[in-house]
Design an enzyme around this catalytic site. Structure first.
Site: not given
Ligand code: DX5
Ligand code: ZN
Length: 247
Positions: A47, A193
């Site tokens: 990310d 996601d």
């Molecule tokens: C949100 C991101 C995600 C997130 C996923 O800004 O794009 O990829 O970090 O993390 P979890 O699985 O903890 O929601």
């Molecule tokens: Zn992401």
């Protein structure tokens, strides 16, 4: 256009679990990646946040380059105006790059530009071009882009942080995106996601998505390898359970 090696890996392993590595112990990233590899995970999700499109700032091309792993590098660019920046991420070894139309004045052009780029890990592997949408962005924005992308990534949380709660309206959006891609006649992968947990991963996989991104459910400070195995197995079970309905 023939599908690339990277695209075929994702399609043939569907549903793949792409694990967000920024929730891992960043000072031990090498060993954290090694345990993902052992667990059977095939994709590492990074990310990238720039402090503008997202309030937080995370990492850039040098970190992506430093990731020594056979996992596909799935780079989620949550950054403003990626037009003149994607080349650096490709040079750093991204196998998949996903951009946000909400942050991009020239989204079609960026996708066209990526079509001309070569995968720096292996030129034969190809690049998977993705478009990610925030939960509040209408899916219609995808229509003029369908000829220039291989992956649609629907965010089930607002971008910014891991560990947020899954937004339920994502389910209807997944179904709508599937109808859109089926109508287009193009083979396009669909991913979700954010907010994926042990409790909901099978249900999300049962929708028939190709990729599920999960971060904090794997790197929760406890048994990451076992968590990753659990998520992989639950995703496969969920996917199989609904196969009769989908085909
Ligand atoms: C949100 C991101 C995600 C997130 C996923 O800004 O794009 O990829 O970090 O993390 P979890 O699985 O903890 O929601
Ligand atoms: Zn992401």
């Amino acid at each position: 256009m023939t599908a690339s090696i990277a695209f075929n890996i994702l399609r043939e392993s569907s549903p793949v679990v792409s694990v967000g590595i920024l929730t891992a112990d960043l000072l031990s990233l090498g060993s954290e990646l090694a345990l993902l590899e052992r667990s059977g995970v095939q994709v590492a999700h990074v990310d990238v946040m720039d402090g503008c499109f997202c309030p937080m700032m995370t990492v850039g091309p040098p970190l992506i380059k430093a990731l020594k792993t056979p996992l596909l590098k799935d780079v989620h660019l949550m950054i403003d105006e990626p037009l003149n920046k994607v080349a650096d991420y490709v040079a750093a070894g991204a196998d998949m790059i996903t951009i946000h139309p909400e942050a991009c004045s020239h989204v079609h052009r960026v996708l066209q530009q990526m079509r001309m780029m070569k995968n720096a890990n292996n030129p034969d592997r190809g690049l998977v071009r993705g478009v990610a949408l925030n939960p509040g962005t209408p899916l219609e924005v995808l229509e003029p882009l369908l000829d220039e992308l291989e992956l649609i990534l629907l965010l089930a949380v607002n971008p910014g942080w891991g560990g947020q709660r899954f937004i339920a309206s994502t389910i209807g959006r997944v179904e709508k995106a599937m109808r859109m891609t089926a109508d287009s006649g193009r083979e396009i992968l669909l991913g979700v996601d954010g907010g994926i947990t042990r409790d909901n991963i099978a249900d999300v996989a049962a929708l028939g998505v190709d990729m599920i991104v999960t971060g904090s459910a794997v790197f929760d400070g406890k048994a990451a390898e076992e968590n990753a195995q659990f998520m992989l197995e639950a995703a496969r079970k969920g996917f199989r359970s609904s196969a009769d309905l989908r085909f």
